[in-house]
Design an enzyme around this catalytic site. Structure first.
Site, PDB file in Angstrom:
ATOM      1  N   ASN A 182       0.828  -1.203   0.000  1.00 33.03           N
ATOM      2  CA  ASN A 182       0.000   0.000   0.000  1.00 33.03           C
ATOM      3  C   ASN A 182       0.865   1.258   0.000  1.00 33.03           C
ATOM      4  O   ASN A 182       1.999   1.218   0.459  1.00 33.03           O
ATOM      5  CB  ASN A 182      -0.909   0.006   1.241  1.00 33.03           C
ATOM      6  CG  ASN A 182      -2.110  -0.887   1.081  1.00 33.03           C
ATOM      7  OD1 ASN A 182      -2.662  -1.011   0.001  1.00 33.03           O
ATOM      8  ND2 ASN A 182      -2.517  -1.529   2.169  1.00 33.03           N
ATOM      9  N   CYS A 237      -5.151  -6.972  -3.338  1.00 27.23           N
ATOM     10  CA  CYS A 237      -5.568  -6.589  -1.999  1.00 27.23           C
ATOM     11  C   CYS A 237      -6.315  -7.764  -1.367  1.00 27.23           C
ATOM     12  O   CYS A 237      -6.530  -8.793  -1.999  1.00 27.23           O
ATOM     13  CB  CYS A 237      -6.442  -5.336  -2.068  1.00 27.23           C
ATOM     14  SG  CYS A 237      -6.861  -4.622  -0.471  1.00 27.23           S
ATOM     15  N   HIS A 238      -6.726  -7.598  -0.116  1.00 28.57           N
ATOM     16  CA  HIS A 238      -7.412  -8.675   0.599  1.00 28.57           C
ATOM     17  C   HIS A 238      -8.909  -8.417   0.728  1.00 28.57           C
ATOM     18  O   HIS A 238      -9.643  -9.304   1.165  1.00 28.57           O
ATOM     19  CB  HIS A 238      -6.838  -8.811   2.017  1.00 28.57           C
ATOM     20  CG  HIS A 238      -5.361  -8.642   2.100  1.00 28.57           C
ATOM     21  ND1 HIS A 238      -4.477  -9.678   1.903  1.00 28.57           N
ATOM     22  CD2 HIS A 238      -4.595  -7.555   2.333  1.00 28.57           C
ATOM     23  CE1 HIS A 238      -3.240  -9.238   2.025  1.00 28.57           C
ATOM     24  NE2 HIS A 238      -3.287  -7.949   2.277  1.00 28.57           N
ATOM     25  N   HIS A 262      -9.865  -0.361  -1.986  1.00 27.35           N
ATOM     26  CA  HIS A 262     -10.397   0.046  -0.686  1.00 27.35           C
ATOM     27  C   HIS A 262     -11.704   0.824  -0.805  1.00 27.35           C
ATOM     28  O   HIS A 262     -12.303   1.161   0.212  1.00 27.35           O
ATOM     29  CB  HIS A 262      -9.381   0.862   0.129  1.00 27.35           C
ATOM     30  CG  HIS A 262      -8.296   0.030   0.724  1.00 27.35           C
ATOM     31  ND1 HIS A 262      -7.437   0.519   1.690  1.00 27.35           N
ATOM     32  CD2 HIS A 262      -7.911  -1.247   0.494  1.00 27.35           C
ATOM     33  CE1 HIS A 262      -6.573  -0.426   2.028  1.00 27.35           C
ATOM     34  NE2 HIS A 262      -6.841  -1.503   1.309  1.00 27.35           N
TER      35      HIS A 262
END
Length: 433
Positions: A148, A169-170, A199
């Site tokens: 990030n 990303c998760h 996000h």
């Protein structure tokens, strides 16, 4: 022998997740896993841990480590990036402490916001150096970026280097599962469609057997909001803008101008917002690592199960030509999301196979969602511009356009705060000193 190189391998737990997963992929039998970090002690710990896992799960895998990044990249077919430039101390502490002196509070500070801007600025020069090495040593390798701020770093790599890059990303893979668990709804058998930016991607559709589940989701969410819980910011955004968002409430509290406000201090309690959450996590993680180091590093019986991380599955798809679908961060080339800027980094459904990675065309997002995305994209693009040009005014502009920062501080204070941050970071931002 083909090689997977892991840059930032001193992140032992994350190296375990990604490379441990790869040990369960038959197509990777005989691969070499090359580890690189600038911290020799942490590098050696990760090497020992992975040797134990390979001995237990896949003895065809060879584990090697290098302090020299170029040596680690020789022969690399895939490169995992998981670096943190500046660490918790001094950089994260600076990112939080100086804005606090101006009355600007944060929760995570790693995506946009003033913390995200400065994390980008100190990381992009390192990404450039990594890109230069890849272009020289392994120009055909794929870079899987986990670092990030995802959109700014991946956007920089895709626009300003020749490295084949995908940002991972998760949040996408756990978005609906976490939502349904929070609302006591059955998750099995659902169909979902998610797109936006990292996000801040949106659950655009969620169905089961063709039936829209959003009405029931929103009904239950309204009830849940009557009591304090961990996801109040996202539920409030869904109530006002119509759609659920992929990343957590503590993150989204600082992506918008609505929640952390000096003039409305009651909002912190009302929406259960954990100010200074990331520094607190860092301190806890450092403490926990000291307590668990021996158990992880020197445990010959250390176990691992394949995680939900995308990395091993993308590599497996490229090696076997069996397609794998996932949510990835790519450049908005060809207007994949047609009401977002073409030079933005967007998060959309993708398919990986032997041909590489193919992102899906989404079309227009609902206008209110695109509008929210654009507020964050503005700051991301100006941050990249600052890093590429070395012009300090673009740092100011990135901060002036940030939704949370601009809602709290005057223009003069924002510029002064940026100057203080530049000075405090010192050698971490040499081009702006």
């Amino acid at each position: 022998m083909s090689r997977i190189t892991f840059i930032g391998a001193g992140s032992t737990i994350f190296a375990k997740n990604i490379l441990g997963d790869c040990m369960f992929v038959p197509a990777l039998n005989g691969f070499e896993f090359a580890l690189h970090d600038i911290d020799e002690k942490r590098l050696n710990e990760s090497e020992q841990m992975l040797r134990n896992l390979a001995q237990k799960y896949n003895q065809s895998i060879k584990i090697v480590s290098f302090l020299d990044r170029k040596e680690a990249l020789k022969g690399a077919k895939y490169v995992i990036n998981a670096i943190q430039v500046g660490g918790y101390e001094p950089s994260t502490v600076i990112d939080f402490d100086i804005p606090k002196k101006y009355g600007l509070q944060q929760t995570i500070g790693d995506t946009i916001g003033i913390g995200g801007i400065f994390r980008s600025l100190r990381t992009i020069p390192v990404m450039k150096a990594i890109a230069d090495d890849l272009e020289e040593i392994c120009p055909d390798a794929w870079l899987l970026n986990y670092t990030n701020p995802m959109a700014a770093l991946t956007g920089y790599m895709l626009r300003h280097t020749n490295v084949k890059t995908i940002g991972l990303c998760h949040s996408v893979q756990v978005c609906t599962k976490d939502l349904f668990d929070a609302l006591d709804m059955e998750h099995e058998g659902i169909e979902e469609r998610i797109a936006g930016i990292n996000h801040m991607a949106w659950l655009l559709e969620v169905k089961r057997d063709g039936q829209d589940l959003y009405p029931e989701i929103k009904r239950r969410a309204k009830e849940k909001q009557k009591e304090k819980h961990e996801d109040m910011v996202r539920f409030e955004l869904m109530d006002k803008f119509g759609y659920y968002i992929t990343e957590s409430s503590e993150h989204n509290a600082e992506y918008h101008p609505y929640f952390i406000k000096n003039a409305y201090p009651e909002l912190i309690d009302r929406f259960n917002i954990p100010l200074d959450e990331y520094p607190r996590r860092c301190v806890n993680q450092i403490k926990e690592w000291e307590e668990m180091r021996e158990e992880i590093v020197h445990n010959a019986q250390l176990s691992h199960e394949r995680s939900h991380e995308y990395g091993s599955r993308i590599i497996e798809a490229m090696e076997t030509n069996i397609p794998f679908k996932f949510g990835g961060n790519v450049l908005n080339t060809g207007s994949l999301i047609s009401n977002l800027p073409k030079n933005a980094c967007v998060e959309v459904p993708c398919v990986a196979d032997r041909n590489g990675i193919l992102p899906a065309y989404i079309g227009d997002l609902p206008e209110q969602l695109a509008a929210l995305n654009r507020t964050n994209i503005n700051t991301q693009l100006l941050t990249i511009e600052a890093a590429v040009t070395g012009k300090k005014e673009h740092i100011y502009q990135a901060a002036l356009l940030d939704p949370h920062t601009s809602a709290e501080l005057s223009m003069d204070d924002i510029v002064s705060m940026c100057d203080d941050l530049i000075q405090a970071h010192g050698d971490w931002l040499p081009e702006f000193k």
